[in-house]
Design a protein around this motif. Sequence first.
Motif, PDB file in Angstrom:
ATOM      1  N   ILE A 237       0.859  -1.179   0.000  1.00  0.00           N
ATOM      2  CA  ILE A 237       0.000   0.000   0.000  1.00  0.00           C
ATOM      3  C   ILE A 237       0.896   1.231   0.000  1.00  0.00           C
ATOM      4  N   SER A 238       0.892   1.953  -1.094  1.00  0.00           N
ATOM      5  CA  SER A 238       1.756   3.130  -1.238  1.00  0.00           C
ATOM      6  C   SER A 238       1.089   4.352  -0.621  1.00  0.00           C
ATOM      7  N   ILE A 239       1.877   5.417  -0.489  1.00  0.00           N
ATOM      8  CA  ILE A 239       1.314   6.662   0.026  1.00  0.00           C
ATOM      9  C   ILE A 239       0.261   7.205  -0.936  1.00  0.00           C
ATOM     10  N   GLU A 240       0.460   7.005  -2.245  1.00  0.00           N
ATOM     11  CA  GLU A 240      -0.541   7.440  -3.227  1.00  0.00           C
ATOM     12  C   GLU A 240      -1.809   6.601  -3.132  1.00  0.00           C
ATOM     13  N   ASP A 241      -1.648   5.296  -2.853  1.00  0.00           N
ATOM     14  CA  ASP A 241      -2.821   4.442  -2.650  1.00  0.00           C
ATOM     15  C   ASP A 241      -3.658   4.944  -1.474  1.00  0.00           C
ATOM     16  N   ILE A 242      -2.979   5.274  -0.387  1.00  0.00           N
ATOM     17  CA  ILE A 242      -3.679   5.746   0.804  1.00  0.00           C
ATOM     18  C   ILE A 242      -4.477   7.006   0.484  1.00  0.00           C
ATOM     19  N   LYS A 243      -3.826   7.942  -0.166  1.00  0.00           N
ATOM     20  CA  LYS A 243      -4.450   9.244  -0.443  1.00  0.00           C
ATOM     21  C   LYS A 243      -5.570   9.142  -1.469  1.00  0.00           C
ATOM     22  N   ASN A 244      -5.373   8.336  -2.500  1.00  0.00           N
ATOM     23  CA  ASN A 244      -6.291   8.352  -3.638  1.00  0.00           C
ATOM     24  C   ASN A 244      -7.286   7.195  -3.679  1.00  0.00           C
ATOM     25  N   LYS A 245      -7.007   6.113  -2.924  1.00  0.00           N
ATOM     26  CA  LYS A 245      -7.882   4.949  -2.989  1.00  0.00           C
ATOM     27  C   LYS A 245      -8.542   4.622  -1.646  1.00  0.00           C
ATOM     28  N   TYR A 246      -7.759   4.621  -0.584  1.00  0.00           N
ATOM     29  CA  TYR A 246      -8.299   4.172   0.707  1.00  0.00           C
ATOM     30  C   TYR A 246      -9.093   5.254   1.428  1.00  0.00           C
ATOM     31  N   LEU A 247      -8.501   6.433   1.576  1.00  0.00           N
ATOM     32  CA  LEU A 247      -9.214   7.497   2.294  1.00  0.00           C
ATOM     33  C   LEU A 247     -10.549   7.846   1.644  1.00  0.00           C
ATOM     34  N   PRO A 248     -10.635   7.921   0.303  1.00  0.00           N
ATOM     35  CA  PRO A 248     -11.923   8.265  -0.301  1.00  0.00           C
ATOM     36  C   PRO A 248     -13.038   7.254  -0.055  1.00  0.00           C
ATOM     37  N   ILE A 249     -12.687   5.980   0.236  1.00  0.00           N
ATOM     38  CA  ILE A 249     -13.747   5.006   0.496  1.00  0.00           C
ATOM     39  C   ILE A 249     -13.940   4.758   1.999  1.00  0.00           C
ATOM     40  N   GLY A 250     -13.239   5.542   2.842  1.00  0.00           N
ATOM     41  CA  GLY A 250     -13.489   5.456   4.273  1.00  0.00           C
ATOM     42  C   GLY A 250     -12.600   4.523   5.054  1.00  0.00           C
ATOM     43  N   ILE A 251     -11.481   4.082   4.481  1.00  0.00           N
ATOM     44  CA  ILE A 251     -10.495   3.281   5.210  1.00  0.00           C
ATOM     45  C   ILE A 251      -9.345   4.213   5.579  1.00  0.00           C
ATOM     46  N   SER A 252      -9.119   4.407   6.881  1.00  0.00           N
ATOM     47  CA  SER A 252      -8.200   5.473   7.288  1.00  0.00           C
ATOM     48  C   SER A 252      -7.157   5.041   8.321  1.00  0.00           C
ATOM     49  N   ASN A 253      -7.094   3.747   8.644  1.00  0.00           N
ATOM     50  CA  ASN A 253      -6.117   3.276   9.624  1.00  0.00           C
ATOM     51  C   ASN A 253      -5.115   2.347   8.957  1.00  0.00           C
ATOM     52  N   PHE A 254      -3.830   2.605   9.235  1.00  0.00           N
ATOM     53  CA  PHE A 254      -2.754   1.902   8.548  1.00  0.00           C
ATOM     54  C   PHE A 254      -1.648   1.529   9.528  1.00  0.00           C
ATOM     55  N   LYS A 255      -1.266   0.271   9.465  1.00  0.00           N
ATOM     56  CA  LYS A 255      -0.245  -0.264  10.369  1.00  0.00           C
ATOM     57  C   LYS A 255       1.060  -0.473   9.605  1.00  0.00           C
ATOM     58  N   LEU A 271       9.817   8.347   6.745  1.00  0.00           N
ATOM     59  CA  LEU A 271      10.100   9.331   5.707  1.00  0.00           C
ATOM     60  C   LEU A 271       9.169   9.124   4.517  1.00  0.00           C
ATOM     61  N   TYR A 272       8.965   7.867   4.151  1.00  0.00           N
ATOM     62  CA  TYR A 272       8.129   7.564   2.987  1.00  0.00           C
ATOM     63  C   TYR A 272       6.653   7.875   3.261  1.00  0.00           C
ATOM     64  N   TYR A 273       6.137   7.406   4.401  1.00  0.00           N
ATOM     65  CA  TYR A 273       4.694   7.505   4.640  1.00  0.00           C
ATOM     66  C   TYR A 273       4.245   8.837   5.247  1.00  0.00           C
TER      67      TYR A 273
END
Length: 296
Positions: A237-255, A271-273
């Motif tokens: 799961i990339s930082i772009e995935d988080i911003k553009n795919k997960y957050l918009p559908i309501g998934i907001s917690n990442f381990k 540094l990456y995330y």
Amino acid sequence: MEYIAHFHLPGLFEFYDFYKAFLSVYNEHRDWFYEWCRIDSIYGAPADCIWGGGRVGYGDNDPVKVLELTRKYGISSRLTFSNSLLEKEHLTDKKCNRLCEMFEGENSGIIVSSDILIDYIKEKYPQYYFVSSTTKVITDFDELKKELNRKDFRFVCPDFRFNNDFEKLNLFKQSEKAKLEMLVNECCDVNCRERKTCYKNVSQKALMADCPDHICSSPKAGEGYKFSRAMESPAFISIEDIKNKYLPIGISNFKIEGRSLGSAIILEFLLYYLTKPEYQLKVRESIYLDSSLDLF
């Protein structure tokens, strides 16, 4: 719908000195980090905790100092008590109970795999919230849905093979998505069928069982963890995935995993995330990098 990514970081007891330095920078220079990312918790367990089940033998820092640090920055402390083989006789362990007494509070959690332990903690230390551990290796959709709907759990960390399977993830209700905690940087092969056996072996080791180490036969397992290889995984799961795919559908917690790794690679994860690219060098310079540093 909230558009904030909540991160849960490894090494509560393992990386005290690192987090003491990093959190100071994170707090003082918040503009260096993505405004839509937040550190919510740090998880881990001291070495030789029999209730532990994630990684055995890591974490030697003073629990008092650890607790002071997380409370200073308002970050949740999560005790990783994910041993799946606990019996009732293990519940009286003095070290684990002392930790529960010390860390108990409304902002403290326990990562758990054993229902026996859940019942015990609920009765004796009722202020904790619970996280269903990824060590359960839940790969069946219906089983995961059932886990998400258990009132015991504030969060559920599914097996990493659910990552990027949006056909299934989008079948969950919004209340269920809000409890998902996705493991972002797993390096294990997606076709591995030994994951549950590996976690069971770790639980046995935590209980001081006389058993051989589990040697994974998955491709490249012997090479150890490499972030570059994790990035090549279809489960990454990339930082772009988080911003553009997960957050918009309501998934907001990442381990982020990494308790058994070194603090240098933990810094690379953060540094990456979390860190804006133009400030990554400044973060390195603030923590360890200076003009006289030799690598070899």
